[in-house]
Design an enzyme around this catalytic site. Structure first.
Site, PDB file in Angstrom:
ATOM      1  CB  SER A 158      -4.090  -3.163   1.400  1.00 47.54           C
ATOM      2  OG  SER A 158      -4.589  -2.400   0.307  1.00 47.54           O
ATOM      3  CE1 TYR A 171       0.643  -0.417   1.438  1.00 45.47           C
ATOM      4  CE2 TYR A 171      -0.932  -0.761  -0.324  1.00 45.47           C
ATOM      5  CZ  TYR A 171      -0.671  -0.526   1.010  1.00 45.47           C
ATOM      6  OH  TYR A 171      -1.701  -0.406   1.904  1.00 45.47           O
TER       7      TYR A 171
HETATM    8  C1  BGC Z   1      -3.353   2.268  -0.100  1.00 42.84           C
HETATM    9  C2  BGC Z   1      -3.892   3.605  -0.536  1.00 42.84           C
HETATM   10  C3  BGC Z   1      -5.028   3.430  -1.539  1.00 42.84           C
HETATM   11  C4  BGC Z   1      -6.054   2.468  -0.985  1.00 42.84           C
HETATM   12  C5  BGC Z   1      -7.198   2.192  -1.963  1.00 42.84           C
HETATM   13  C6  BGC Z   1      -4.476   1.417   0.373  1.00 42.84           C
HETATM   14  O1  BGC Z   1      -3.979   0.147   0.728  1.00 42.84           O
HETATM   15  O2  BGC Z   1      -2.440   2.459   0.966  1.00 42.84           O
HETATM   16  O3  BGC Z   1      -2.853   4.364  -1.101  1.00 42.84           O
HETATM   17  O4  BGC Z   1      -5.663   4.662  -1.785  1.00 42.84           O
HETATM   18  O5  BGC Z   1      -5.434   1.253  -0.667  1.00 42.84           O
HETATM   19  O6  BGC Z   1      -6.763   1.898  -3.240  1.00 42.84           O
END
Ligand code: BGC
Length: 270
Positions: A158, A171
């Site tokens: 991410s 996360y």
């Molecule tokens: C997350 C989302 C978030 C996106 C952008 C992703 O990794 O799971 O919840 O909207 O990143 O910030």
């Protein structure tokens, strides 16, 4: 005349880019994972669809892939359970004889503050997003080393492996860990011809973002923060994975490819 071209695309039908390759996609029956399964199958790979719930969604996907002559099958396995992970690898090898690519895509988030995230929430996020990826990497790499010929480990990370997201701390921690997992393990695996790369999506229109997608005000705010002005479609992440799984990406390892519409570099224009 024999071709001396080193261009990996040379003389190949692009739809056969992954012909003969066997790939596992974790969390493969929804969201970004589903699009990755579709893309890899369309590029000619045989795909094992790992999933935890909704067997009917997996069956539908298998049928879709079968309808154009592609090969896939589903395995119900929870990536936070090590015995499930080993069973996933074993089922793949039993069915298709080898493993060339694993896409560690399964992931969850809690969107809770550091002030009120429970130990149970913390463990669940870390077990799925990081511990599961660590051991999937270990088990997959052992299989790739024993069969020979290298392999590809692709982790769906991410932008938040590097970029804080307040109220989603567990996360961010898991994705930050994934960042260093890839950078470090890739060095150990390189001598075996195994590459390891993260794909870092920004905001993607998938169920993980339902709370934003269903809130027009929040969605407008998010879109305004993205230089490209919109969330990604899952296919726009899957196409990056298709490339990384192919011979064309043979020299990319120990890094992250971001596909985020520019969000990490966005600026209020000061
Ligand atoms: C997350 C989302 C978030 C996106 C952008 C992703 O990794 O799971 O919840 O909207 O990143 O910030």
């Amino acid at each position: 005349m024999t071709s001396t071209s080193t261009n990996p695309y040379s003389g190949k039908l692009l739809s056969n880019l992954l012909q003969g390759k066997v790939a596992i996609v974790t969390g493969g029956n929804s969201g970004i994972g589903k699009a990755i399964v579709q893309t890899l199958a369309e590029l000619g790979a045989k795909v094992v669809i790992d999933y935890r719930s909704h067997p009917e969604a997996t069956e539908e996907l298998e049928q879709e892939i079968g309808s154009y002559g592609g090969a896939s099958f589903g395995v119900q396995a929870d990536v936070s359970k090590l015995e499930d992970l080993q069973r996933l690898i074993d089922a793949t090898v039993a069915q298709y004889g080898r493993l060339d690519v694993i896409v560690n895509n399964a992931g969850i988030e809690t969107r809770t503050s550091v002030l009120d995230t429970t130990p149970e929430q913390y463990d669940k996020v870390l077990d799925i997003n990081l511990r599961g990826v660590f051991f999937a990497t270990q088990y997959a790499a052992k299989q790739m080393i024993s069969q020979g010929g290298g392999g590809r480990i692709i982790n769906i990370s991410s932008v938040h492996e590097d970029w804080p997201m307040p109220n989603n701390t567990a996360y961010c921690l898991s994705k930050g860990g994934m960042r260093m997992l890839t950078r470090t393990a890739a060095l150990e695996l390189a001598p075996h011809g195994i590459t390891m790369v993260n794909v870092g999506p920004g905001a993607v229109a998938t169920p993980i973002n339902d709370s934003t997608l269903n809130n027009p005000e929040l969605l407008a705010k998010l879109n305004a923060a993205i230089p490209m002005g919109r969330m990604a479609q899952p296919e726009e992440i899957a196409s990056v994975v298709g490339f990384l799984a192919s011979d064309a990406a043979s020299y990319i390892t120990a890094t992250t490819i971001f596909a985020d519409g520019g969000i990490m570099q966005s600026s209020p224009g000061l």
